[in-house]
Every structure is written in structure tokens, then in C-alpha cells.
Scaffold this motif. Structure first.
Motif, PDB file in Angstrom:
ATOM      1  N   SER A 174      -6.262  -9.509  54.335  1.00  0.00           N
ATOM      2  CA  SER A 174      -6.446  -8.353  55.208  1.00  0.00           C
ATOM      3  C   SER A 174      -5.950  -8.626  56.620  1.00  0.00           C
ATOM      4  O   SER A 174      -4.902  -8.141  57.018  1.00  0.00           O
ATOM      5  CB  SER A 174      -7.921  -7.945  55.238  1.00  0.00           C
ATOM      6  OG  SER A 174      -8.113  -6.851  56.117  1.00  0.00           O
ATOM      7  N   GLN A 197      -4.762 -12.164  47.287  1.00  0.00           N
ATOM      8  CA  GLN A 197      -5.429 -10.963  47.796  1.00  0.00           C
ATOM      9  C   GLN A 197      -5.983 -10.148  46.641  1.00  0.00           C
ATOM     10  O   GLN A 197      -5.267  -9.797  45.700  1.00  0.00           O
ATOM     11  CB  GLN A 197      -4.449 -10.116  48.609  1.00  0.00           C
ATOM     12  CG  GLN A 197      -4.871  -8.700  48.927  1.00  0.00           C
ATOM     13  CD  GLN A 197      -6.001  -8.600  49.951  1.00  0.00           C
ATOM     14  OE1 GLN A 197      -6.832  -9.499  50.042  1.00  0.00           O
ATOM     15  NE2 GLN A 197      -6.036  -7.530  50.701  1.00  0.00           N
ATOM     16  N   ARG A 198      -7.289  -9.832  46.737  1.00  0.00           N
ATOM     17  CA  ARG A 198      -7.945  -9.081  45.669  1.00  0.00           C
ATOM     18  C   ARG A 198      -7.478  -7.630  45.622  1.00  0.00           C
ATOM     19  O   ARG A 198      -7.304  -7.063  44.546  1.00  0.00           O
ATOM     20  CB  ARG A 198      -9.464  -9.131  45.882  1.00  0.00           C
ATOM     21  CG  ARG A 198     -10.267  -8.667  44.688  1.00  0.00           C
ATOM     22  CD  ARG A 198     -11.760  -8.768  44.983  1.00  0.00           C
ATOM     23  NE  ARG A 198     -12.532  -8.630  43.762  1.00  0.00           N
ATOM     24  CZ  ARG A 198     -12.793  -7.490  43.145  1.00  0.00           C
ATOM     25  NH1 ARG A 198     -12.324  -6.360  43.642  1.00  0.00           N
ATOM     26  NH2 ARG A 198     -13.510  -7.462  42.033  1.00  0.00           N
ATOM     27  N   ASP A 199      -7.272  -7.013  46.781  1.00  0.00           N
ATOM     28  CA  ASP A 199      -6.874  -5.606  46.839  1.00  0.00           C
ATOM     29  C   ASP A 199      -5.375  -5.457  46.584  1.00  0.00           C
ATOM     30  O   ASP A 199      -4.618  -6.440  46.656  1.00  0.00           O
ATOM     31  CB  ASP A 199      -7.222  -5.020  48.204  1.00  0.00           C
ATOM     32  CG  ASP A 199      -8.722  -4.850  48.398  1.00  0.00           C
ATOM     33  OD1 ASP A 199      -9.440  -4.804  47.383  1.00  0.00           O
ATOM     34  OD2 ASP A 199      -9.163  -4.778  49.553  1.00  0.00           O
ATOM     35  N   ARG A 245      -3.908  -7.890  43.836  1.00  0.00           N
ATOM     36  CA  ARG A 245      -4.756  -7.596  42.674  1.00  0.00           C
ATOM     37  C   ARG A 245      -5.109  -8.891  41.952  1.00  0.00           C
ATOM     38  O   ARG A 245      -5.175  -8.960  40.724  1.00  0.00           O
ATOM     39  CB  ARG A 245      -4.065  -6.614  41.721  1.00  0.00           C
ATOM     40  CG  ARG A 245      -3.890  -5.226  42.273  1.00  0.00           C
ATOM     41  CD  ARG A 245      -5.208  -4.473  42.367  1.00  0.00           C
ATOM     42  NE  ARG A 245      -5.780  -4.231  41.043  1.00  0.00           N
ATOM     43  CZ  ARG A 245      -7.079  -4.067  40.805  1.00  0.00           C
ATOM     44  NH1 ARG A 245      -7.943  -4.152  41.811  1.00  0.00           N
ATOM     45  NH2 ARG A 245      -7.535  -3.847  39.583  1.00  0.00           N
ATOM     46  N   GLU A 261      -7.837 -12.256  42.119  1.00  0.00           N
ATOM     47  CA  GLU A 261      -9.107 -12.738  42.661  1.00  0.00           C
ATOM     48  C   GLU A 261      -9.236 -14.241  42.469  1.00  0.00           C
ATOM     49  O   GLU A 261      -9.064 -14.750  41.345  1.00  0.00           O
ATOM     50  CB  GLU A 261     -10.276 -12.025  41.976  1.00  0.00           C
ATOM     51  CG  GLU A 261     -11.632 -12.440  42.524  1.00  0.00           C
ATOM     52  CD  GLU A 261     -12.764 -11.652  41.902  1.00  0.00           C
ATOM     53  OE1 GLU A 261     -13.874 -11.679  42.471  1.00  0.00           O
ATOM     54  OE2 GLU A 261     -12.554 -11.008  40.853  1.00  0.00           O
ATOM     55  N   SER A 306     -12.109  -0.134  52.529  1.00  0.00           N
ATOM     56  CA  SER A 306     -10.821  -0.474  51.930  1.00  0.00           C
ATOM     57  C   SER A 306      -9.850   0.684  52.081  1.00  0.00           C
ATOM     58  O   SER A 306     -10.227   1.802  52.463  1.00  0.00           O
ATOM     59  CB  SER A 306     -11.001  -0.792  50.443  1.00  0.00           C
ATOM     60  OG  SER A 306     -11.401   0.383  49.740  1.00  0.00           O
TER      61      SER A 306
END
Length: 566
Positions: free
Chosen positions: A14, A37-39, A88, A90, A145
Motif C-alpha cells: 500500500s 500484496q494481498r489486494d 492477490r 498472501e 480498500s
């Protein structure tokens, strides 16, 4: 023979993570850098979400693009930064013995692993959500988010929602409130504590509350959400702790955030007393090869030396920069701490704070003196706008500890000056002669912060005794025997008055009307004017004529947050 390139793995994409990655790349062209990055998005301008929702700008891509308009996606990080960005994805485990991070692709469930020489945790924070039935109803959202921002913007654009509830009266809650009001949605802020913006001086917070109400929003304080009500899975309203039910098709949770520390805990890293990852001034965790930055860490107060949490985007970037340099050149950069500086736009008001409030300073065991002033940011002939400020300093020595400022004027400049003063450990005496830039388009001849220093110096030296607007209100409500003197002119008095039993004697007439004052020279007299400069000057006159119990209402009528007569 050259050594192998350093392997840098950064978890979190982020703010702090990408900043650390970019600084590491600028420091070492050959390091192998992997960003997890998870998002689906990277390096998002999350502080811009409310303004996207409110329609300040319409192009969503502006939140994820460089100033040159290039999307900060994995391709950009590959080509421009020469690093691998996995979105996407984790991180699910850290093996400190083998220096390996295991990760999982959230779309395919495929797992992988990457080794590191130095690891960075920038795992951020998650929204704090109320423990209340119905939280899973459709229409209950957070704003954390890009997906949240997209959902709220879609609601705004569809125009079907007519009533919304904001749960939480902090900075984010007010920013969302403004965005929804600009969309024509009836909005109510629910704050569980006795005041909105709990970090702000209570009298100033009341002024912000009044301004927000004037913009058509409602505010309920001292109450929380007991239940989210719904039908067929859709939100229809909320039930408050006192049993009141409010209709709504949308509820936005803005109670605050808590650090994402699960991965750090699993890895056995030390967690601080405030719930964030413990780091030193080099942003190292308890494992010297693992660094952490951003909302997941604890900071150190530059004022008290105590730990605190400061989930702000600017600090995340500053810390990320320190980390990015230290993962390549350990010990070469420091992040000494913070002063808890923040700012927020609330309709036509700005709210800015830096350092300690009076309450937090006293809670830290500090003996303080404070002053509240009102005034313009620039001269009236240049269209000056109102500022109302509270300055907090140590009684002994006058070290500046905190500054709160609200109003439609240029708050940002004044908070920035005082944040620098606090960082530099300046005193009130240092600020009374501060050489600041002056020209009518930018400031008064004596800037607002210098006036604040002058007023507090007068109190520290015993030249003025002040009294807060809330204490005046308390005395009036309690029926205490005080003489209240309004020193404005008759035209001002006719235009607006407080209606608290005041006596009008203009400053220019006071010397000829001394017989109208209480002749008991120990009688408590409270003086004020529009901003209380004339109140102070009249107090000086009366003191010279023998009156001894004189108090100036700080900030004057402009700082009065209670109903007035018109």
C-alpha cells in the motif's frame, strides 16, 4: 568475484512497502526485490478515497497512477523499478531459520516460497468493527480498500441511497460524511465517546460539530450502535445503545484501525504495549534482519518518549524510506519518532492538530499552561478567514507541547509551523519573535501562531488570566456570581450577543464608565470581545484601576460553541 545480490522481500503493497521497495532499488540497482500484496492494487493513494467517493474527481485510476499517469501495477514495478510485484498474493508464513516466506495466490490457491536476506513487514492495519448483530448485512461497509471506495462511489453514482449512518466520529468518519452529504444523502455521525474527534480539544470539537450540523449532517455523541437492523439481508437502519432506531440504507464503519500483526506474531517477533510491532529507530524488529513500517508498527513520541500508534500515510512513507535504505545499508537511516500531526477537511472547515492535547499532556504527568485565540489567517482586506487555535506548553520553561487549530482559514500552514516547533523543541519564548514570511496575501504582520505565542507568554508571565468558554458556560449555568463584560461596540452587540447576562461597555468608553463596574475590587469579572484582544486590553485598564479578579474569555465570541442571541 562479486558477491551475490541481496534478496529483499517486502510484504505489503500500500504505502510503506512500495516506498521501501523504491528506496531500496535507488540504493542498490542489483538487489533482488519481491513485493507481496494481498489486494489487487498497489501503492494506492488511500487518503484520496473520500474525495473520489464525493466526486472531487471521477477517474479512479488517479488513485493508483504515478504523477505521469502510469498505473502502478506489476508491469510498472517490473519495467520501471526492476522488481517482482505479486498481487492477490498472501504471505502465510515466515520461517526465520531458513529465511523463507511462504505465500499463496488468492485466485488459484497455488503456494510458493521466496527466500530473503532482509524482510520488510508493511502489513498495515484493519478496520475496527463494532461487535453488533447485523454487521454482515448488505449496506454495511468500511472504507479501507480500493474495493470499499469503489462500492461507496457506486452507491453515490446510483443515487438510490437517501439515508446513511457513519459509525465513528474521527477523521475518516467526517471525511466520509462530507462525501455523502455532497451526494445529497442525509447523513448522521454516531460517536460513542462524549465528543466528536476525541483527540481534539473539546471546545474546538464543539465548533466543528456545529459547523457540520450547519452543513445538514446530524451528529449523535455519547451513544454507540447496538444492532444493525435489516430485512431480507439488506440494511434498513441501526439501533443505538439507548434504544433509538434510525432508518438507513447505508452504514459506514469508521471506528478506527488495529495493526495487522498476525504474521509477525506467528514469526515470534516482539509486539509493543500499544498492539503494534515493536521496532527501533532503524525500523528493525526484534529480528535484526526483519524490518517493519507503516500502520502495523508502534512509533515513539518525540515529546514524551512513550510508544504510540500513528496510522497516517505520510508517516508510512517516511518510515518506508528509512527501511528501504537500511535493508541495503543497515544503520544508515533513522526514524526518531512522531508528533502525532494530522489534518482533515470538513466541509468549509479544516481541523489540524500536532503534539499533545491539554488532556493528554496532563495524563502524561506534565504541568502545562494553555491559551485559546481567535483571529484571521490574512488581513480582512485580503479576504481573511477565521482561525481558532489552542496552544499547549510546559508551565516551567514554556516548551511547546501541542497545537490545535480549526476554522475556514489556512490551518495547514499554522499546524506545519507548530509541528516543526515541537520537533525542534522550541519554547513559547522562541516563537514570540519567530521570523516568518509576511505579505498580506499570505499572513498578518504578526502571524496567527505568533499571536498565540504572545498570548501564552502573557499568561505564563502573569500578565493575563484566561478562562475557557466552557468554564464561562459552566459558571453561567450554575448561577455563580460573576460580572460579565462585553467590550465590543454597540453595532457588534446588536448584530450578535451571547445572552448570558453580560453588560456592554465598549473599550473606548471604559475609562469614563468605571462606576458601572462592581466596586468590590475582588469581584470576579469576565471580559471578552469578538476575539478577546479588546477584552485583554480592557482587563489591563481595570487592573491599573485596582480590580484584582479579572479573567479574559479566551477566543472571544468566535470561540463560543454554544447558542447565541442574534
Amino acid at each position: 568475484m562479486s558477491s551475490s545480490p541481496l534478496k529483499i522481500v517486502i510484504i505489503g503493497g500500500s504505502a510503506a512497502g512500495p516506498k521501501a521497495a523504491a528506496k531500496a532499488r535507488r540504493t542498490d540497482e542489483f538487489a533482488e526485490i519481491t513485493l507481496i500484496q494481498r489486494d489487487p492494487d498497489l501503492s494506492m493513494a488511500s487518503c484520496g478515497y473520500p474525495y473520489y467517493i464525493g466526486g472531487t474527481f471521477d477517474d479512479r485510476n488517479l488513485l493508483v497512477c504515478t504523477p505521469a499517469g502510469i498505473p502502478r501495477d506489476p508491469k510498472f514495478f517490473d519495467k520501471a523499478k526492476r522488481m517482482t510485484a505479486l498481487v492477490r498474493t498472501e504471505a502465510i508464513n515466515i520461517d526465520r531459520d531458513t529465511k523463507t516466506v511462504t505465500y499463496k495466490n488468492l485466485d488459484t490457491d497455488e503456494k510458493g516460497a521466496v527466500s530473503y536476506d532482509r524482510l520488510v513487514l508493511a502489513t498495515g492495519a484493519a478496520p475496527v468493527c463494532p461487535v453488533a448483530p447485523g454487521f454482515d448485512l448488505e449496506g454495511v461497509l468500511t472504507l479501507h480498500s480500493m474495493a470499499d471506495a469503489d462500492a461507496l462511489r457506486a452507491i453515490r453514482d446510483e443515487g438510490k441511497v437517501t439515508r446513511a449512518i457513519i459509525v465513528g466520529g474521527g477523521l475518516i468518519g467526517f471525511e466520509v460524511c462530507e462525501a455523502l452529504r455532497l451526494a445529497g444523502i442525509e447523513t448522521t455521525i454516531i460517536e460513542k465517546t462524549p465528543q466528536v474527534l476525541p483527540f481534539l480539544d473539546p471546545d474546538l470539537a464543539k465548533l466543528v460539530e456545529n459547523h457540520t450540523r450547519a452543513q445538514g449532517a446530524d451528529i449523535i455523541v455519547g451513544n454507540g450502535v447496538a444492532e444493525f437492523l435489516g430485512e431480507d439481508g439488506q440494511l434498513t437502519g441501526v439501533k443505538l445503545d439507548n434504544g433509538t432506531e434510525l432508518p438507513a440504507q447505508l452504514a459506514v464503519i469508521a471506528v478506527g484501525v488495529r495493526p495487522n500483526i498476525a504474521l509477525a506474531q506467528m514469526a515470534g517477533l516482539e509486539i509493543g504495549a500499544k498492539g503494534g510491532i515493536r521496532v527501533n529507530e532503524y525500523m528493525q524488529t526484534s529480528d535484526p534482519d526483519i524490518y517493519a513500517a507503516g500502520d502495523c508498527v508502534e512509533c515513539t513520541s518525540l515529546i514524551t518518549g512513550e510508544s504510540n500508534r500513528a496510522p497516517y500515510g505520510d508517516l508510512a512513507n517516511l518510515q518506508g524510506r528509512v527501511v528501504g535504505q537500511n535493508v541495503i545499508e543497515p544503520g544508515s537511516a533513522r526514524f526518531p519518532g512522531n508528533t502525532q500531526t494530522g489534518i482533515c477537511k470538513i466541509f468549509d472547515f479544516t481541523v489540524g492538530v500536532t503534539g499533545l492535547s491539554e488532556a493528554s499532556a496532563r495524563a502524561a504527568g506534565l504541568d502545562v499552561k494553555t491559551v485559546v485565540i481567535s483571529g484571521l489567517d490574512i488581513p480582512v482586506f485580503m479576504g481573511g478567514k477565521l482561525l481558532i487555535s489552542k496552544l499547549v506548553a510546559e508551565r516551567d520553561g514554556g516548551r511547546i507541547l501541542g497545537f490545535h487549530c480549526v476554522g475556514p482559514g489556512d490551518v495547514s500552514k499554522r499546524v506545519a509551523i507548530m509541528a516543526t516547533a515541537i520537533m525542534g523543541k522550541l519554547s513559547v519564548a522562541d516563537m514570540v519573535n519567530a521570523d516568518l514570511p509576511y505579505a498580506p496575501p499570505y499572513s498578518l504582520a504578526l502571524d496567527h501562531v505568533i499571536i498565540a505565542a504572545h498570548a501564552l507568554e502573557n499568561k505564563l508571565k502573569g500578565r493575563m488570566r484566561g478562562i475557557s468558554v466552557s468554564e464561562v458556560k459552566r459558571k453561567v449555568d450554575a448561577g455563580e456570581d460573576v460580572f460579565i463584560l462585553d467590550t465590543r461596540n454597540p453595532a457588534e452587540y446588536e448584530q450578535m450577543r451571547l445572552g448570558i447576562g453580560e453588560t456592554l461597555i465598549p473599550q473606548g468608553a471604559i475609562r469614563g464608565r468605571l462606576e458601572e463596574l462592581p466596586q468590590d475590587k475582588d469581584k470576579e469579572i469576565i471580559l471578552y470581545c469578538k476575539i478577546s484582544l479588546r477584552g485583554y486590553e480592557v482587563a489591563s485598564i481595570l487592573k491599573a484601576h485596582g480590580w484584582r479578579n479579572l479573567k479574559v474569555m479566551e477566543g472571544g465570541i468566535m470561540a463560543w460553541p454554544y447558542p447565541r442571541e442574534k
